[in-house]
Design an enzyme around this catalytic site. Sequence first.
Site, mmCIF file in Angstrom:
data_model
loop_
_atom_site.group_PDB
_atom_site.id
_atom_site.type_symbol
_atom_site.label_atom_id
_atom_site.label_comp_id
_atom_site.label_asym_id
_atom_site.label_seq_id
_atom_site.Cartn_x
_atom_site.Cartn_y
_atom_site.Cartn_z
ATOM 1 N N GLY A 217 0.807 -1.220 0.000
ATOM 2 C CA GLY A 217 0.000 0.000 0.000
ATOM 3 C C GLY A 217 0.831 1.258 0.000
ATOM 4 C CB ALA A 218 4.259 1.752 -0.832
ATOM 5 C CG ASN A 219 -0.677 3.525 -4.446
ATOM 6 O OD1 ASN A 219 -1.134 3.676 -3.317
ATOM 7 N ND2 ASN A 219 -1.333 2.902 -5.408
ATOM 8 C CB THR A 220 -1.685 7.253 -1.457
ATOM 9 O OG1 THR A 220 -2.393 6.135 -0.887
ATOM 10 C CG2 THR A 220 -2.014 7.364 -2.936
ATOM 11 N N GLY B 172 2.117 4.609 3.575
ATOM 12 C CA GLY B 172 3.021 3.709 2.873
ATOM 13 C C GLY B 172 3.976 4.447 1.968
ATOM 14 C CB SER C 247 -5.625 1.348 13.720
ATOM 15 O OG SER C 247 -6.516 2.407 14.014
ATOM 16 C CE1 TYR D 20 -9.136 0.070 9.531
ATOM 17 C CE2 TYR D 20 -9.457 1.331 11.551
ATOM 18 C CZ TYR D 20 -8.682 1.007 10.447
ATOM 19 O OH TYR D 20 -7.443 1.593 10.274
#
Length: 301
Positions: free
Chosen positions: A23-26, A29, A147, A173
């Site tokens: 999940g490193a495009n935004t 991450g 979280s 969640y």
Amino acid sequence: MSSTRWTAGDVPDQHGRVAVVTGANTGLGFETAKVLAQRGATVVLAVRDVEKGAAAASRMGGDVSVQRLDLSSLTSVREAAEALRGRHPRIDLLIDNAGVMYTPRQTTQDGFELQFGTNHLGHFAFTGLLLDALLPVEGSRVVVVSSVAHRIRAAIHFDDLQWERSYSKVAAYGQSKLANLLFTYELQRRLAAHPTSTVAVAAHPGVSNTELVRHTPAPVRALMDRVGNVLTQPAAMGALPTLRAATDPAVLGGQYFGPSGAGEARGYPRQVASSDQSHDLAVQRRLWAVSEELTGVVFPV
């Protein structure tokens, strides 16, 4: 361990290390991967959208590549792990960062509730399939991002893990984020009994201003827009607990890092405590067994 203002400048040199960040495009991450790349690591952005991943990689500089990974598909998880093992027979850092939050009830390609299936089961399977590449590497680490929501209406609903009888996006969640911690602690227990220096560590970003909140109820989003600077912190700050868990030489397996401010909402990273529930050995072991059964992935430890 020092509680001084630990920043990205404290990340040691990472040359010669291979880091895989999901999940490193935004968001968190992206910020995590960017710092690791700037410090010399060979970084793989494991992302669902490879075009966005390539755009993100181009903004980071350094040795950064992209691997398609859809955590909501066990087929994609297996394909990604196989491709990564082929390209990187040794991995120093696996950072399980990707996640979805407060989504309407949906299921993954394998029929799992989306939040539990993506946040926990997808990462459980991905980690298990890559672990052989970490075990021989001195000082390697698995970092799982949880979280503060692991305390909010959170429990592992073994009688209805997929929320088929009723659905609460907040409780679902919370279950997924509690599962992240239970997984981390059980993995660390197993690693400690194995002849390896690999450790498992957890982190959480506090309340960070990222795209993850897009499914938050509209009144909450409106409040955050008005007082966001007081209640939240930028993604670059939210990434610091993960970076500390991943790179601080003093870190020990089974520790948990989060912001140092009030309510762990914001601030510089320090070691924090997780809920009593997250340390329940019986729940850790039961969740592990169920996760292996659901994913078909058996760990080498």
